[in-house]
Design a protein around this motif. Structure first.
Motif, PDB file in Angstrom:
ATOM      1  N   ILE A  93     -36.397  47.164   1.661  1.00 24.60           N
ATOM      2  CA  ILE A  93     -37.646  47.329   0.903  1.00 24.60           C
ATOM      3  C   ILE A  93     -38.516  46.081   1.037  1.00 24.60           C
ATOM      4  CG2 ILE A  93     -38.596  47.517  -1.446  1.00 24.60           C
ATOM      5  CD1 ILE A  93     -36.143  49.267  -2.109  1.00 24.60           C
ATOM      6  N   ASN A 103     -42.171  46.097   2.969  1.00 24.85           N
ATOM      7  CA  ASN A 103     -43.389  45.816   2.206  1.00 24.85           C
ATOM      8  C   ASN A 103     -44.047  44.504   2.611  1.00 24.85           C
ATOM      9  OD1 ASN A 103     -43.877  47.909  -0.132  1.00 24.85           O
ATOM     10  ND2 ASN A 103     -41.669  47.709   0.115  1.00 24.85           N
ATOM     11  N   ARG A 133     -43.228  46.215  -5.412  1.00 26.27           N
ATOM     12  CA  ARG A 133     -42.003  46.733  -4.779  1.00 26.27           C
ATOM     13  C   ARG A 133     -41.083  45.584  -4.367  1.00 26.27           C
ATOM     14  NH1 ARG A 133     -44.821  51.067  -0.677  1.00 26.27           N
ATOM     15  NH2 ARG A 133     -45.417  52.653  -2.242  1.00 26.27           N
TER      16      ARG A 133
END
Length: 297
Positions: free
Chosen positions: A106, A110, A125
């Motif tokens: 993640i 991102n 995030r």
């Protein structure tokens, strides 16, 4: 003794056989040329000596067998314990690597998106993934330091502060799921280990929020002068009956589809045990869970 001429033997210690009997005698020439002979029938003595020798050998053999078997079982126990320990390490490493991959992925994704287009969503995030990693590391460190917590590092604090700290950390996820948080907390002052109480509260609330998609989470903290009674009730997915008996063991998870390490309730159980408390779990699959903690004041 049978008639026998001892005069043929020189002075000193002798063993001779006379008519099939073993005779021990000592012949000594004293001053003034007197001869003293001390004789004794050694046949019975030899028999006893043989029996004693046989018994000693048998005892030695028996002792050797006992030592061998004892050594075998001790070695087996040590080997089994070592194998079990290594299996736990392997399982932990496997679970750890699996759980770390998701937040790292993640973060990586991102960060790439942020390079293309700055956006607050990507930052949120990344922040959430970092919190997940930090939470995971805290759990592993807690388990590694469990023995240290057996000697309580006491300090005075308010239980509500521990609860509100955890709720603030879970605020974004609670808002995302629009969960109703219901609180009934008495102002309880505690002199004990903040770390252990925080481990209990944070892991219970984290599980409640994680496994509750809609409905409410009820938090109660009361004292009856004998025990502190902490209750966490949720309307989540519940725990299957066949898992209730071992759900507090390491790496046991209610739902493998949810992110987690399977250490939350294990840490809670361990912390409660160190504080000499008790934990009870009531749960119905599809309806929710009630966990009650009693800790002596």
């Amino acid at each position: 003794f049978p008639t026998f001429n001892f005069s043929n033997f020189k002075p000193g210690f002798h063993l001779v056989y006379i008519n099939g009997k073993k005779i021990m005698y000592i012949k000594s020439t004293l001053p003034n040329h007197l001869v003293v002979i001390v004789a004794r029938n050694m046949t019975k003595f030899e028999s006893i000596k043989k029996k004693l020798l046989s018994s000693f050998i048998l005892a030695l053999v028996a002792l050797s067998i006992i030592i061998s078997f004892t050594g075998f079982f001790i070695a087996k126990a040590i080997t089994n314990s070592f194998i079990s320990f290594m299996e736990r390490i392997y399982t932990m490493a496997l679970n750890f690597s699996h759980e770390v991959k998701t937040p790292l992925s993640i973060i990586s994704t991102n960060l790439s998106l942020l390079e293309l287009k700055p956006d607050k969503v990507y930052i949120e995030r990344i922040s959430r993934a970092l919190k997940q990693l930090n939470n995971l590391l805290n759990k592993v460190v807690f388990i590694a330091k469990t023995d240290e917590y057996s000697i309580l590092n006491k300090q005075t604090f308010i239980l509500e502060d521990v609860i509100m700290k955890t709720l603030n950390e879970l605020e974004s996820l609670i808002e995302e799921k629009t969960l109703d948080i219901r609180i009934d907390i008495e102002p309880i002052e505690i002199t004990s280990s903040w770390e252990l109480y925080e481990a209990i509260v944070s892991n219970l609330l984290e599980n409640a929020v994680k496994y509750t998609n809609q409905g409410y989470i009820f938090i109660s903290a009361k004292s009856n002068n004998k025990n502190i009674i902490l209750t966490i009730e949720d309307t989540g997915i519940g725990i299957p009956k066949n898992k209730l008996s071992y759900i507090t063991k390491e790496f046991e998870r209610v739902n493998i589809d949810k992110p987690g390490f399977g250490l939350g309730l294990f840490i809670v159980s361990k912390s409660v045990s160190i504080l000499k408390g008790k934990m009870s779990i009531e749960s119905e699959e599809g309806r929710g869970t009630i966990i009650k903690i009693l800790i002596p004041v």
